[in-house]
Each structure stands twice: as structure tokens, then as C-alpha cells.
Design a protein around this motif. Structure first.
Motif, PDB file in Angstrom:
ATOM      1  N   LYS A 308       0.804  -1.222   0.000  1.00 17.33           N
ATOM      2  CA  LYS A 308       0.000   0.000   0.000  1.00 17.33           C
ATOM      3  C   LYS A 308       0.841   1.278   0.000  1.00 17.33           C
ATOM      4  O   LYS A 308       0.603   2.193  -0.797  1.00 17.33           O
ATOM      5  CB  LYS A 308      -0.951   0.014   1.208  1.00 17.33           C
ATOM      6  N   ASP A 309       1.819   1.360   0.883  1.00 18.19           N
ATOM      7  CA  ASP A 309       2.634   2.579   0.971  1.00 18.19           C
ATOM      8  C   ASP A 309       3.405   2.829  -0.323  1.00 18.19           C
ATOM      9  O   ASP A 309       3.578   3.985  -0.744  1.00 18.19           O
ATOM     10  CB  ASP A 309       3.603   2.484   2.145  1.00 18.19           C
ATOM     11  N   ASP A 312       0.882   4.137  -2.923  1.00 20.52           N
ATOM     12  CA  ASP A 312       0.536   5.529  -2.596  1.00 20.52           C
ATOM     13  C   ASP A 312       1.646   6.480  -3.035  1.00 20.52           C
ATOM     14  O   ASP A 312       1.375   7.571  -3.556  1.00 20.52           O
ATOM     15  CB  ASP A 312       0.284   5.676  -1.090  1.00 20.52           C
ATOM     16  N   LEU A 421      -7.201  -7.049   4.400  1.00 21.47           N
ATOM     17  CA  LEU A 421      -7.131  -6.161   3.236  1.00 21.47           C
ATOM     18  C   LEU A 421      -8.427  -5.374   3.077  1.00 21.47           C
ATOM     19  O   LEU A 421      -8.407  -4.172   2.781  1.00 21.47           O
ATOM     20  CB  LEU A 421      -6.838  -6.966   1.973  1.00 21.47           C
ATOM     21  N   TYR A 425      -7.417  -1.532   3.432  1.00 20.54           N
ATOM     22  CA  TYR A 425      -7.041  -0.976   2.141  1.00 20.54           C
ATOM     23  C   TYR A 425      -8.237  -0.378   1.419  1.00 20.54           C
ATOM     24  O   TYR A 425      -9.362  -0.853   1.591  1.00 20.54           O
ATOM     25  CB  TYR A 425      -6.446  -2.081   1.245  1.00 20.54           C
ATOM     26  N   GLN A 429      -7.175  -1.119  -4.115  1.00 21.86           N
ATOM     27  CA  GLN A 429      -5.895  -1.671  -3.683  1.00 21.86           C
ATOM     28  C   GLN A 429      -6.069  -3.033  -3.019  1.00 21.86           C
ATOM     29  O   GLN A 429      -5.194  -3.899  -3.128  1.00 21.86           O
ATOM     30  CB  GLN A 429      -5.191  -0.696  -2.745  1.00 21.86           C
TER      31      GLN A 429
END
Length: 518
Positions: A308-309, A312, A421, A425, A429
Motif C-alpha cells: 500500500k505505501d 501511494d 485487506l 485498504y 488496492q
């Protein structure tokens, strides 16, 4: 997620200190724990249990007035006193110093194989009878197969630690789907098609910045985190370190296999064409991550659950960035697979010196495995660990000045990952990562050496550290040495202790097979 150390240091240098400390700590630490808990058996409040856990990430140590600590204490009667490695410290060295000083926690997450030293020297508490009584959720959640592997790691066949269980592949090769779409490329099915794709990434400006700065694929220093290139050749690897698996009908070190020689030859070709980042053996973790985050990398190997990071960060300059799994391309003559280690790694151990507090330590651990506490374990306290946005809980970012929150559960299935998730998220994602896991699961296989104890390396620290392997790997790939030098490495490895370690591994594997038939 905090950075993992590049190399686990051998536990051998600290053996003498630890041996002395374990005998001394039997008195000193037990006394401290008992005296420091006015509530032990007294009914004056919660019992304090000292917990040591590494890789906690950034943040401060919570005190007794912390809302997370108080909530757990209200539910369990156990107040956790958390400690962790200092920022920038090597967790393995830190834990060895802590043990050698005699200042043992009541329950600890062992790192770097230190659990084997503690077990071998009689410093670990057997948990066979205690787990069903004081931690029934832990006992029921972890499958018999995992407990059996744990038993093979001790000389008397007893359970001395609670294992990590991860029933889906933790690591998967990933690729920029938006780059492929832009260049009208399809997923490569063979090695040759994969090389063609990497060349297109290098030459056709898929990141669209008008510069020839794209990195088709990469790894980190010491040749770590490029396991996908080994996986195509059926080499068992874990973060760039060879594991043990079945080759030519018997369990062997993957680093000396014919598969390994072929994989290194392939990487040598990629490196010479600049399809493998020529800074691979210089890339530290933060540099490696920055290259991915800054839209410079087409294909890499890592943990889907921590994607995720990265996404992003990518979308700040590439709004359409999208990551998918790379299904392993076929290489003629080899059966490729992604290494999966699901069971057996030590997660929690109770020092024998803290035997009196073991029921409380296990009760604390059981809280995190109890399904009734799942929501709290995931989200913690509102205002500290999460906020509510439009009726949905959202985790707050961890910062240097914010107290850490303890989580002791390390048990993951497909179902629990999907739920995580969905909760944590954004919808697009969550689907992205689920799709990556689905592809990775098809290519993944549990290796024969899953759960193997580090004690097989006792007396051979250089074999355990993979030092010799990493030297030959780097010099052959960058072209300093010819591929024929690999045979010299195999000979040196065997003569420097590899033969002896292989014999121990075979003896351990025979025990695993025996338990599996019971």
C-alpha cells in the motif's frame, strides 16, 4: 513495517556469555519478576509481564497509563511492559546482550536463531502442558503439523516456543501492469519473453518522463530480495539466502545445487545487459525502496501485504500506477516455484527463569489469538491507533512520538489476509493485493527445510551467514569471475563445514518425516 537487517549475525560469538547468563538468570530474573509484581497472587491489580519484541517500527514505549495497555489489562488481568530494540540497533546483538546481562523478559520474540542457544542450554520453558491450559486459542489455532516441526527443533521433542504460521506465500514477484499496458506487452510465459519485456522496460520509457532511467528489475546488497530470478530455476531462497530443499532426491543446500549455477548464469547475462540494476549489490533497503516508490522499477520481489505505501508513493507522480503479480516464466529443464515457509519459525519463547509468570504470559498471548478480540487487535484504541471516517475504522499512521501498540499474533491464512485487506485498504488496492496473492499462491511451494532449527549450523558460523555464497554470487554476476568459479565455491563450501551441516540437516529431516507419519 520496519526494515529487516541485511544479515542475521551468528549466535556463536555470544554463546559463552549466554550460557553463563542463563544459569545466573534462573535466580535473578525470577526474583525480579516476583518482587516487581505486587499483584501476583495478591489481588491488588493486574500482574505485570515484561514483553520483548523486535521490529516494532517507529514510536515510543507505552507506559502503564496508555489506553492500549490498560484495555488489555482490564480484559486479561495482565499488564504488558513492552521493550524493543533501540532504533538502528541490530536486534540479534541487542537480544544477546540482554540475555548475557541476565535481565530477561518474561516472554520474548527470539531473533537470529538465539532460541536454539537458549533451548540447548536449558534456559527455555517447555510449554506442552501449559499451552492447552493457559493459551487454548493459541493451541487450537496452530495446526499439529506446526507443533510437530517445533518439536523436531528440540533435543527432547518438547515444545519450547510458539511458532509463526503463515499459510499463504509472504513474498511474491511483482510487476508494473501500467508499464506493460503502455507498451502493449503481455505477461511473459517463458524466460525469453521475460527478457524481451525487461528490454522494453529499459528502452521504451514506460514511466513517460523522457529519460532513460528505468530499472527493469533489481535486488539489494549481498544479492538479497531478487528471489524471483532464482525462483524461475527452482532455487529455494528466502530474502536472497539459500534455503534447504529436495535436489536430486535428497535434502540439500540450494546454494550448491545445479539449479543455482544456472540461475546465477542467467543473472550474469541480465547484469551485463543492464536489465538487472547494476547498483543491485550497492542498494541498501531505503535506496531500493526509493527507486520503486519513484516510478523507476518495473519488476521486483517483496511482500504484497506491505504494498500500500509503495503504491501511494507511486501515484503521487504516476496516478495510474498499478501493480500485479509476475507469474513465474518457464525455463526449459527447470521447475520454478516461489519459496514458501509456512510453519516452524520461532515467534514467542518463555525463559525458564520466568516460569512463575508463565501462566500470565500465556494468558496475555492468548488474548491476541482469541477471535473475540480480533477487531481490537487489528485497530487498537480510537484516537491512538485508529480513527472513524464515514463509519469505517481507519488506521492512523505511526509516528516517532506516538506510543507503540503490542500485537502478539503471527498467524495468517488466506481468509484472515482477505479480511485484513478489506478492512485496511481502499477497495481497488485490496483487489490488487488479493490478485497478487492468488497468482503467487499458484506458484508457491513449501520447501523441505521449512522450520529447520538454526542449531544445525552450530560450530559453522560462516556457513550459517552464507558469507562464502554471497561473495561468489556477487563476483560472478558482475563479471569479475567466470561462471566456472561456481564449482570452486561448491568444493570450498563442502570442505568448510557444508558436509557436516548437510548430515545434521538430513537427521533433522528424518525426524520431520517420522512425526508426519504419526
Amino acid at each position: 513495517m520496519s526494515k529487516r537487517k541485511r544479515m542475521k549475525k551468528s549466535i556463536a560469538p555470544a554463546m559463552v556469555l549466554i550460557l553463563a547468563a542463563l544459569s545466573a538468570a534462573g535466580c535473578s530474573t525470577a526474583g525480579k519478576s516476583e518482587g516487581g509484581n505486587a499483584a501476583q497472587g495478591g489481588g491488588n491489580g493486574p500482574v505485570t509481564v515484561k514483553v520483548f519484541k523486535t521490529h516494532m517500527g517507529k514510536g515510543t514505549i507505552p507506559d502503564n497509563n496508555n489506553a492500549h495497555v490498560k484495555y488489555v489489562a482490564e480484559k486479561t488481568g495482565v499488564q504488558y511492559a513492552l521493550s524493543t530494540s533501540p532504533p538502528g540497533a541490530d536486534p540479534t546483538e541487542n537480544i544477546n546482550v540482554m540475555i548475557a546481562s541476565g535481565d530477561l523478559p518474561d516472554i520474548m520474540r527470539p531473533i537470529g536463531g538465539v532460541e536454539q542457544t537458549i533451548i540447548q542450554q536449558g534456559g527455555a520453558l517447555a510449554l506442552d502442558d501449559l499451552l492447552p491450559k493457559y493459551a487454548p486459542n493459541v493451541w487450537k489455532s496452530i495446526p499439529k503439523e506446526a507443533w510437530d516441526v517445533v518439536r523436531t527443533a528440540s533435543p527432547d521433542g518438547k515444545i519450547y516456543y510458539v511458532p509463526k504460521v503463515y499459510m499463504i506465500p509472504e513474498r511474491v514477484p511483482m510487476i508494473r501492469k501500467d508499464w506493460m499496458d503502455k507498451l502493449n506487452l503481455s505477461m511473459p510465459k517463458t524466460k525469453d519473453e521475460y527478457v524481451t519485456l525487461l528490454k522494453a522496460f529499459k528502452d521504451q520509457d514506460p514511466n513517460g518522463n523522457g529519460k532513460a532511467d528505468e530499472i527493469p528489475t533489481l535486488g539489494r546488497e549481498f544479492g538479497t530480495w531478487m528471489d524471483h530470478l532464482f525462483a524461475m530455476y527452482g532455487v529455494a531462497m528466502w530474502e536472497g539466502k539459500p534455503e534447504w530443499d529436495i535436489y536430486e532426491g535428497k535434502i540439500q543446500y540450494a546454494g550448491t545445487s545445479k539449479n543455482m549455477k544456472a540461475a546465477i548464469g542467467f543473472m550474469r547475462e541480465l547484469y551485463s545487459q543492464k536489465l538487472l540494476d547494476n547498483e543491485t549489490f550497492l542498494n541498501k533497503g531505503d535506496v531500493w525502496q526509493a527507486k520503486i516508490n519513484n516510478n523507476l522499477v518495473g519488476n521486483w520481489y517483496h511482500l504484497p501485504a506491505s504494498l500500500k505505501d509503495k503504491v501511494d508513493a507511486m501515484r503521487k507522480t504516476a496516478p495510474n500506477a498499478y501493480v500485479t503479480a509476475l507469474a513465474l516464466p518457464k525455463v526449459d529443464g527447470f521447475n520454478g516455484f516461489i519459496t514458501q515457509k509456512s510453519i516452524g519459525e520461532a515467534e514467542w519463547l518463555i525463559p525458564k527463569a520466568s516460569e512463575k509468570l508463565a501462566p500470565y504470559s500465556l494468558k496475555l498471548l492468548d488474548f491476541f489469538y482469541d477471535p473475540a478480540n480480533e477487531d481490537f487487535v487489528r485497530f487498537g484504541v480510537e484516537g491512538l491507533q485508529h480513527e472513524v471516517v464515514n463509519g469505517k475504522k481507519k488506521l492512523l499512521p505511526q509516528t516517532e512520538d506516538k506510543p507503540l501498540a503490542l500485537d502478539m499474533q503471527n498467524f495468517t491464512t488466506k481468509e484472515s489476509m482477505d479480511k485484513r485487506l478489506d478492512q485496511l485498504y481502499p477497495e481497488d488496492q485490496a483487489k490488487m493485493v488479493k490478485d497478487i496473492f492468488e497468482v503467487g499462491t499458484k506458484d508457491a511451494r513449501r520447501i523441505a527445510g521449512d522450520g529447520m532449527p538454526s542449531s544445525v549450523y552450530e560450530g559453522f558460523p560462516d556457513i550459517q551467514s552464507h558469507k562464502l555464497f554471497q561473495e561468489y554470487l556477487a563476483k560472478i554476476i558482475i563479471g569479475e569471475w567466470p561462471i566456472e568459479k561456481f564449482d570452486e565455491f561448491v568444493d570450498k563450501w563442502n570442505k568448510s563445514g557444508g558436509d557436516a551441516v548437510t548430515k545434521r540437516v538430513q537427521e533433522w529431516y528424518d525426524k520431520v518425516q517420522k512425526y508426519s507419519k504419526q
